[in-house]
Design a protein around this motif. Structure first.
Motif, mmCIF file in Angstrom:
data_model
loop_
_atom_site.group_PDB
_atom_site.id
_atom_site.type_symbol
_atom_site.label_atom_id
_atom_site.label_comp_id
_atom_site.label_asym_id
_atom_site.label_seq_id
_atom_site.Cartn_x
_atom_site.Cartn_y
_atom_site.Cartn_z
ATOM 1 N N LYS A 188 79.263 57.843 20.638
ATOM 2 C CA LYS A 188 78.947 58.875 21.628
ATOM 3 C C LYS A 188 77.566 59.481 21.387
ATOM 4 O O LYS A 188 76.824 59.750 22.331
ATOM 5 C CB LYS A 188 80.023 59.972 21.596
ATOM 6 C CG LYS A 188 79.898 60.970 22.722
ATOM 7 C CD LYS A 188 81.095 61.897 22.776
ATOM 8 C CE LYS A 188 80.984 62.826 23.977
ATOM 9 N NZ LYS A 188 82.169 63.718 24.102
ATOM 10 N N SER A 189 77.207 59.689 20.137
ATOM 11 C CA SER A 189 75.926 60.334 19.845
ATOM 12 C C SER A 189 74.746 59.453 20.241
ATOM 13 O O SER A 189 73.696 59.945 20.645
ATOM 14 C CB SER A 189 75.838 60.693 18.361
ATOM 15 O OG SER A 189 75.888 59.523 17.572
ATOM 16 N N GLN A 190 74.929 58.146 20.152
ATOM 17 C CA GLN A 190 73.860 57.219 20.530
ATOM 18 C C GLN A 190 74.054 56.661 21.936
ATOM 19 O O GLN A 190 73.255 55.845 22.383
ATOM 20 C CB GLN A 190 73.778 56.071 19.518
ATOM 21 C CG GLN A 190 73.414 56.523 18.109
ATOM 22 C CD GLN A 190 73.212 55.367 17.149
ATOM 23 O OE1 GLN A 190 73.276 54.204 17.534
ATOM 24 N NE2 GLN A 190 72.971 55.684 15.891
ATOM 25 N N THR A 191 75.096 57.109 22.615
ATOM 26 C CA THR A 191 75.466 56.620 23.957
ATOM 27 C C THR A 191 75.386 55.099 24.008
ATOM 28 O O THR A 191 74.742 54.506 24.894
ATOM 29 C CB THR A 191 74.600 57.250 25.076
ATOM 30 O OG1 THR A 191 73.218 56.900 24.872
ATOM 31 C CG2 THR A 191 74.775 58.753 25.090
ATOM 32 N N SER A 192 76.051 54.459 23.041
ATOM 33 C CA SER A 192 76.017 53.000 22.976
ATOM 34 C C SER A 192 77.430 52.438 22.929
ATOM 35 O O SER A 192 78.386 53.124 22.540
ATOM 36 C CB SER A 192 75.221 52.537 21.755
ATOM 37 O OG SER A 192 75.892 52.898 20.560
ATOM 38 N N PHE A 193 77.517 51.170 23.317
ATOM 39 C CA PHE A 193 78.804 50.458 23.307
ATOM 40 C C PHE A 193 78.483 49.000 23.038
ATOM 41 O O PHE A 193 78.617 48.135 23.898
ATOM 42 C CB PHE A 193 79.513 50.654 24.650
ATOM 43 C CG PHE A 193 80.934 50.147 24.684
ATOM 44 C CD1 PHE A 193 81.347 49.257 25.667
ATOM 45 C CD2 PHE A 193 81.882 50.590 23.770
ATOM 46 C CE1 PHE A 193 82.658 48.795 25.732
ATOM 47 C CE2 PHE A 193 83.190 50.137 23.815
ATOM 48 C CZ PHE A 193 83.572 49.240 24.802
ATOM 49 N N HIS A 194 78.089 48.705 21.829
ATOM 50 C CA HIS A 194 77.629 47.366 21.469
ATOM 51 C C HIS A 194 78.810 46.423 21.244
ATOM 52 O O HIS A 194 79.806 46.787 20.605
ATOM 53 C CB HIS A 194 76.768 47.401 20.206
ATOM 54 C CG HIS A 194 75.538 48.242 20.327
ATOM 55 N ND1 HIS A 194 74.893 48.469 21.512
ATOM 56 C CD2 HIS A 194 74.841 48.919 19.365
ATOM 57 C CE1 HIS A 194 73.834 49.244 21.317
ATOM 58 N NE2 HIS A 194 73.777 49.531 20.018
ATOM 59 N N LEU A 195 78.640 45.206 21.719
ATOM 60 C CA LEU A 195 79.655 44.157 21.553
ATOM 61 C C LEU A 195 79.358 43.389 20.269
ATOM 62 O O LEU A 195 78.201 43.043 20.011
ATOM 63 C CB LEU A 195 79.610 43.212 22.760
ATOM 64 C CG LEU A 195 80.635 42.085 22.789
ATOM 65 C CD1 LEU A 195 82.037 42.635 23.021
ATOM 66 C CD2 LEU A 195 80.278 41.074 23.875
ATOM 67 N N LYS A 196 80.429 43.092 19.507
ATOM 68 C CA LYS A 196 80.212 42.440 18.222
ATOM 69 C C LYS A 196 81.263 41.362 17.984
ATOM 70 O O LYS A 196 82.357 41.413 18.555
ATOM 71 C CB LYS A 196 80.273 43.466 17.083
ATOM 72 C CG LYS A 196 79.224 44.549 17.187
ATOM 73 C CD LYS A 196 79.298 45.523 16.031
ATOM 74 C CE LYS A 196 78.216 46.590 16.176
ATOM 75 N NZ LYS A 196 78.149 47.501 15.021
ATOM 76 N N LYS A 197 80.882 40.424 17.120
ATOM 77 C CA LYS A 197 81.835 39.430 16.646
ATOM 78 C C LYS A 197 81.401 39.019 15.244
ATOM 79 O O LYS A 197 80.229 38.740 15.027
ATOM 80 C CB LYS A 197 81.880 38.223 17.580
ATOM 81 C CG LYS A 197 82.994 37.244 17.245
ATOM 82 C CD LYS A 197 83.123 36.154 18.291
ATOM 83 C CE LYS A 197 84.287 35.243 17.958
ATOM 84 N NZ LYS A 197 84.443 34.137 18.939
ATOM 85 N N PRO A 198 82.310 38.987 14.292
ATOM 86 C CA PRO A 198 81.920 38.724 12.901
ATOM 87 C C PRO A 198 81.364 37.321 12.674
ATOM 88 O O PRO A 198 80.488 37.134 11.832
ATOM 89 C CB PRO A 198 83.229 38.924 12.126
ATOM 90 C CG PRO A 198 84.102 39.720 13.030
ATOM 91 C CD PRO A 198 83.733 39.329 14.416
#
Lengths: 113, 114
Positions: free
Chosen positions: B69-79
């Protein structure tokens, strides 16, 4: 599984023709949407409908109209096709409310020559 | 105005390495955030969504996304990336009006090389 079916995968039409793109969903979703997808521009909303016989303009409605006579079917109409309407067209449906996602059809790639 | 930005047009990753596809958003109020994937000449497939609750959301095909929320981000990830993950990825935010329409980013092309 929810299915959203678009009647044609590929279409080639001539400039000035009236074009109908059909979309049918089988899960009784209230909302239906038409987007067009162009490289570098993402998806842009053309029209949407949240009930039978209801329609609302999206961000780029010019040159398009829609029809929703039955809940399961949402048609996109190009009144007089032009070359700048060559694009991928995606139909989607969703339940009412704001928490759900969309289910998309496979898309129709329309080429206007 | 509500918006979504995907700052990278393309991401290249070697198979087996972790991957991240970035997304930032701008909304008033609490965001409803989504990730979709599109394979060539196909429609979009739902991967995952954030509505409320845990900031780390798990989705299909081993993907996850972190809501910040603080960075207004929603990054997609996969290990660990697979060659079959190569596709076009879209981040989206649900609008509070206009029938709850999804506002999409411009898309990020992910290429995973063997």
């Amino acid at each position: 599984d929810v299915k959203v079916t678009q009647s044609s995968r590929y279409l080639v039409k001539r400039t000035g023709e009236k074009v109908f793109l059909e979309c049918v969903q089988d899960m009784d979703h209230e909302n239906m949407f038409w987007y067009r997808q162009d490289p570098g521009l993402g998806l842009r909303l053309i029209y949407f409908s949240y009930d039978v016989k209801m329609k609302e303009k999206g961000d780029i409605p010019e040159g398009y109209s829609v029809s929703r006579e039955k809940k399961e079917r949402f048609s996109l109409i190009l009144e007089s096709a032009s070359t700048n309407q060559t694009s991928m067209y995606l139909c989607a449906s969703s339940l009412g409310g704001t928490s759900g996602g969309y289910t998309f059809g496979s898309g129709t790639r329309l080429t206007v020559v | 105005a509500q918006s979504v930005a995907q700052p990278e047009d393309q991401v290249n990753v070697a198979e087996g390495n972790p991957l991240t596809v970035k997304c930032t958003y701008s909304v008033s109020g609490n965001p409803y955030l989504f990730w979709y994937v599109q394979y060539p000449n196909r429609g979009l497939q739902f991967l995952l969504k954030y509505i409320t609750g845990d900031n780390l959301v798990k989705g299909s095909y081993g993907f996850e996304a972190e809501f910040n929320k603080s960075q207004t981000s929603f990054h997609l990830k996969k290990p660990s990336a697979l060659v079959s993950d190569s596709a076009l990825y879209f981040c989206a935010v649900r609008s509070l009006n206009q029938g709850g329409k999804l506002i999409f980013g411009q898309g990020t092309e992910l290429s995973v090389k063997p």
